[in-house]
Design a protein around this motif. Sequence first.
Motif, PDB file in Angstrom:
ATOM      1  N   ALA A   1      30.421  56.160  53.957  1.00  0.00           N
ATOM      2  CA  ALA A   1      29.079  56.211  53.717  1.00  0.00           C
ATOM      3  C   ALA A   1      28.239  55.473  54.799  1.00  0.00           C
ATOM      4  N   PRO A   2      28.578  54.133  55.215  1.00  0.00           N
ATOM      5  CA  PRO A   2      27.783  53.487  56.224  1.00  0.00           C
ATOM      6  C   PRO A   2      27.871  54.371  57.876  1.00  0.00           C
ATOM      7  N   VAL A   3      28.862  54.759  57.963  1.00  0.00           N
ATOM      8  CA  VAL A   3      28.884  55.647  59.087  1.00  0.00           C
ATOM      9  C   VAL A   3      28.060  56.908  59.444  1.00  0.00           C
ATOM     10  N   THR A   4      27.918  57.496  58.005  1.00  0.00           N
ATOM     11  CA  THR A   4      26.993  58.512  57.962  1.00  0.00           C
ATOM     12  C   THR A   4      25.580  57.895  57.906  1.00  0.00           C
ATOM     13  N   ARG A   5      25.232  56.914  57.206  1.00  0.00           N
ATOM     14  CA  ARG A   5      23.756  56.453  57.684  1.00  0.00           C
ATOM     15  C   ARG A   5      23.506  56.066  58.971  1.00  0.00           C
ATOM     16  N   TYR A   6      24.641  55.287  59.643  1.00  0.00           N
ATOM     17  CA  TYR A   6      24.378  54.761  61.171  1.00  0.00           C
ATOM     18  C   TYR A   6      24.002  56.261  61.773  1.00  0.00           C
ATOM     19  N   ARG A   7      24.728  57.280  61.601  1.00  0.00           N
ATOM     20  CA  ARG A   7      24.705  58.235  62.510  1.00  0.00           C
ATOM     21  C   ARG A   7      23.221  59.025  62.227  1.00  0.00           C
ATOM     22  N   THR A   8      22.695  58.864  61.026  1.00  0.00           N
ATOM     23  CA  THR A   8      21.285  59.624  60.636  1.00  0.00           C
ATOM     24  C   THR A   8      20.172  58.636  61.505  1.00  0.00           C
ATOM     25  N   VAL A   9      20.456  57.331  61.187  1.00  0.00           N
ATOM     26  CA  VAL A   9      19.560  56.447  62.045  1.00  0.00           C
ATOM     27  C   VAL A   9      19.442  56.632  63.510  1.00  0.00           C
ATOM     28  N   LEU A  10      20.697  56.728  64.143  1.00  0.00           N
ATOM     29  CA  LEU A  10      20.808  56.982  65.579  1.00  0.00           C
ATOM     30  C   LEU A  10      20.202  58.402  66.085  1.00  0.00           C
TER      31      LEU A  10
ATOM     32  N   LEU B   1      20.495  47.950  57.969  1.00  0.00           N
ATOM     33  CA  LEU B   1      21.869  48.583  57.014  1.00  0.00           C
ATOM     34  C   LEU B   1      22.744  47.779  57.403  1.00  0.00           C
ATOM     35  N   ILE B   2      22.963  47.183  58.326  1.00  0.00           N
ATOM     36  CA  ILE B   2      24.203  46.402  58.680  1.00  0.00           C
ATOM     37  C   ILE B   2      23.993  44.970  57.894  1.00  0.00           C
ATOM     38  N   GLU B   3      22.985  44.694  57.694  1.00  0.00           N
ATOM     39  CA  GLU B   3      22.754  43.341  56.846  1.00  0.00           C
ATOM     40  C   GLU B   3      23.209  43.653  55.520  1.00  0.00           C
ATOM     41  N   VAL B   4      22.839  44.701  55.119  1.00  0.00           N
ATOM     42  CA  VAL B   4      23.155  45.189  53.663  1.00  0.00           C
ATOM     43  C   VAL B   4      24.870  45.182  53.665  1.00  0.00           C
ATOM     44  N   GLU B   5      25.293  45.777  54.495  1.00  0.00           N
ATOM     45  CA  GLU B   5      26.750  45.977  54.423  1.00  0.00           C
ATOM     46  C   GLU B   5      27.567  44.457  54.703  1.00  0.00           C
ATOM     47  N   MET B   6      26.986  43.320  55.293  1.00  0.00           N
ATOM     48  CA  MET B   6      27.438  42.373  55.674  1.00  0.00           C
ATOM     49  C   MET B   6      27.210  41.365  54.448  1.00  0.00           C
ATOM     50  N   ALA B   7      25.869  41.770  53.800  1.00  0.00           N
ATOM     51  CA  ALA B   7      25.839  40.863  52.526  1.00  0.00           C
ATOM     52  C   ALA B   7      26.775  41.191  51.359  1.00  0.00           C
ATOM     53  N   ALA B   8      27.289  42.376  51.499  1.00  0.00           N
ATOM     54  CA  ALA B   8      28.375  42.874  50.485  1.00  0.00           C
ATOM     55  C   ALA B   8      29.888  42.315  51.035  1.00  0.00           C
ATOM     56  N   GLY B   9      29.756  41.515  52.000  1.00  0.00           N
ATOM     57  CA  GLY B   9      31.155  41.053  52.402  1.00  0.00           C
ATOM     58  C   GLY B   9      31.805  41.797  53.495  1.00  0.00           C
TER      59      GLY B   9
END
Length: 159
Positions: free
Chosen positions: A5-14, A33-41
């Motif tokens: 899912a993160p890769v898909t979101r990154y591709r969409t933004v890019l 988007l990355i901050e949300v991922e990093m906050a999740a660990g």
Amino acid sequence: MSESAPVTRYRTVLAALDPRISLSAQLRALFPLIEVEMAAGVPHAAVLDDLAAAGLTVQRSTFAITLYRWRKAQRSATRKRLNAAASVDDMPSQPTHASNPHPPSPTPDAIQGRPRSIQTPGDLRKIRDMRVDLEALRREGLANRTQSADNTPTKRNEP
């Protein structure tokens, strides 16, 4: 095998960005988007792997420096907003003057459930349970960019 899912979101933004912008600008667009991922660990290495899978190859040092600068800018912007809000709360209510060409920006609806200050463990739980609307964050960022572009003079010697 389907991509994460993160890769898909990154591709969409890019895909929505102008391909001529710098690597740092592309990263800044992805940092919410990355901050949300990093906050999740999620560790930095995993984020870098996801970025590479999305088509954005970034060196670890470039990522770390750009992340540091982005977070610093976010802290500065937050501090300015808090200072402005505090000064507005202290002043009596007055109509806006014609000398202020920009009306105050609407209250951000991107992050809901944010406590005003952290004083109790309950406030920390509120932070954990905050709901972040990424589309509203994007709109808010675009509005801030256009507002700051309006504030910068085009020539140095113009009055």
